[in-house]
Write an enzyme that holds these catalytic residues in place. Structure first.
Site, PDB file in Angstrom:
ATOM      1  CG  HIS A 141      79.907 -24.131 -49.320  1.00 21.97           C
ATOM      2  ND1 HIS A 141      80.614 -23.965 -50.499  1.00 21.97           N
ATOM      3  CD2 HIS A 141      80.812 -24.460 -48.373  1.00 21.97           C
ATOM      4  CE1 HIS A 141      81.897 -24.182 -50.251  1.00 21.97           C
ATOM      5  NE2 HIS A 141      82.044 -24.484 -48.980  1.00 21.97           N
ATOM      6  CB  VAL A 148      80.584 -23.911 -54.580  1.00 22.41           C
ATOM      7  CG1 VAL A 148      82.069 -23.776 -54.395  1.00 22.41           C
ATOM      8  CG2 VAL A 148      79.989 -25.009 -53.727  1.00 22.41           C
ATOM      9  CE  LYS A 149      76.571 -26.836 -52.556  1.00 23.98           C
ATOM     10  NZ  LYS A 149      76.197 -27.436 -51.299  1.00 23.98           N
ATOM     11  CB  THR A 150      72.400 -20.750 -56.710  1.00 24.76           C
ATOM     12  OG1 THR A 150      71.602 -21.423 -55.756  1.00 24.76           O
ATOM     13  CG2 THR A 150      72.634 -21.649 -57.896  1.00 24.76           C
TER      14      THR A 150
END
Ligand SMILES: *Cc1c(COP(=O)(O)O)cnc(C)c1O
Length: 393
Positions: A183, A185-187
């Site tokens: 997603h 917002v993940k790294t």
């Protein structure tokens, strides 16, 4: 406005996606296996199975592990809904273990305290990117006969040190299956996306089957169509497939896999920038009273998905809502990680879970606040966040 998290996309990413758009395959093509191979290599694991999102990765992991009605699955009280919901999808009972007040992760002690005889799988969550103490947790789970599905949605690229050697998340033997989320917002991101990582050939084959309708195309697994020998129904031509289990369409497209592959090539640099920002925050906030900074164990390297503060809002004399509004007025976004999952209506109604179940998670939730952390923040953005937090606290 500086959000609490955001994707990093550069010209290489855009070129990789455009190349797929001009190719013959938008899905089920060669970009998928290329990404999976690169992902497995990156982690130091045998298999990676790309799926539609991190929640699908957890669902597929549960299915592959054979978790079913009558089984109990223990996860962290301090996580996103999906770590628990995946157990409910397969008819199992989601249950919750408390967290350590410093790492915000489950431990062998908290899992042990929450254990019941019907626990068949555990889902430890590497909160904010810091790995759980997997060697100790795995020893407990294996002694008690439970599978280990590590929800590493926050922790692709994180590492643990064990007996002098460093292991990447997904690339060690203390989880049977490890899941990632891509997603934005993940790294690293593929838009929506996720993956299951495993070293076990059989589990990998089952993940692939459940990802795609429960279908089998590999002749070595065919059982036939229950027809008399030499009938028209025993013809295994190139069109032929069999369905042995009820699966889903959880595939990830070539477009997304090309983006993922491109992101993966710079993941270590993205993580390093996150760590650099975290170090700046650590220095800037080291003297704040009533504020607990993130604390990373010596044997851990975090991928720094989140910079989660623990703030004593009663000590600083304003509510979290006021604090968040004051930050917002200064152009700074933030987020809370997490509401203890078992306090959600669905879980309270279904199992009678109630306040008091996980004392530490309940103590942490009211003080939790994650401030902006993403690689495309400039040093100026970081200074703005620091000034705003210092002015508000
Ligand atoms: C993001 C996340 C998920 C779900 O991932 P999606 O890709 O949004 O489905 C699961 N577990 C945790 C801990 C997460 O942070």
């Amino acid at each position: 406005m500086i959000p609490y998290g955001k994707q990093y996309i550069d010209d290489d990413d855009i070129a990789a996606v455009v190349e797929v758009l001009k190719s013959d395959w938008l899905t089920c093509g060669p970009a998928v296996s290329r990404f999976e191979k690169a992902l497995a290599d990156y982690c130091g694991a045998k298999h990676a199975i790309a799926v539609a999102n991190g929640t699908a990765a957890l669902h597929v992991a549960m299915l592959a592990a054979g978790i079913k009605a009558g089984d109990r699955v223990l996860t962290s009280a301090n996580t996103f809904l999906a770590s628990a919901n995946c157990a409910e999808y397969v008819g199992a009972t989601a249950d919750f273990a408390d967290i350590d007040p410093r790492t915000y992760n489950v431990t062998a002690e908290t899992l042990g305290a929450a254990w019941k005889s019907d626990v068949r799988a555990i889902v430890p969550v590497d909160f904010a990117g810091q790995p759980c103490d997997m060697p100790t947790i795995a020893a407990l789970a294996r002694e008690r006969g439970a599978l280990i599905i590590e929800d590493a949605s926050h922790a692709i690229g994180s590492q643990v040190q064990h007996k002098g050697k460093w292991y990447k998340t997904g690339g060690h033997a203390w989880a049977d299956l490890t899941t990632f989320s891509f997603h934005p917002v993940k790294t690293m991101t593929t838009g929506e996306g996720g993956a299951v990582i495993t070293n076990d050939d059989k589990l990998a084959q089952r993940c692939r089957m459940f990802r795609s309708h429960g279908m089998i195309r590999d002749a070595s697994h065919f059982v036939g169509l229950s027809a008399p020998a030499n009938s028209r129904f025993t013809e295994y031509g190139p069109w032929y497939y069999e369905m042995h289990e009820l699966g889903y369409n959880y595939r990830l497209t070539d477009i997304q896999c090309a983006l993922g592959h491109s992101q993966l090539r710079k993941l270590d640099a993205l993580i390093e920038r996150r760590a650099e920002i975290a170090r700046k925050y650590n220095v800037a906030f080291s003297d704040l009273s009533g504020v607990q900074l993130p604390s990373i164990d010596a044997g851990n390297m975090s991928a720094w998905h989140l910079y989660a503060l623990q703030i004593d809002f009663s000590a600083i004399g304003k509510s979290r809502t006021t604090f968040v509004e004051e930050l917002k007025k200064q152009g700074i976004g933030c987020q809370v990680h997490y509401i203890p999952v078992y306090l959600q209506e669905y879980y309270r109604k279904r199992y009678g879970y109630m306040l008091g179940k996980c004392a530490v998670a309940e103590k942490c939730y009211p003080g939790s606040l994650s401030i902006p952390l993403f690689p495309s923040m400039t040093d100026d953005d970081v200074s703005r966040v620091v000034r705003a937090v210092l002015a508000t606290v």
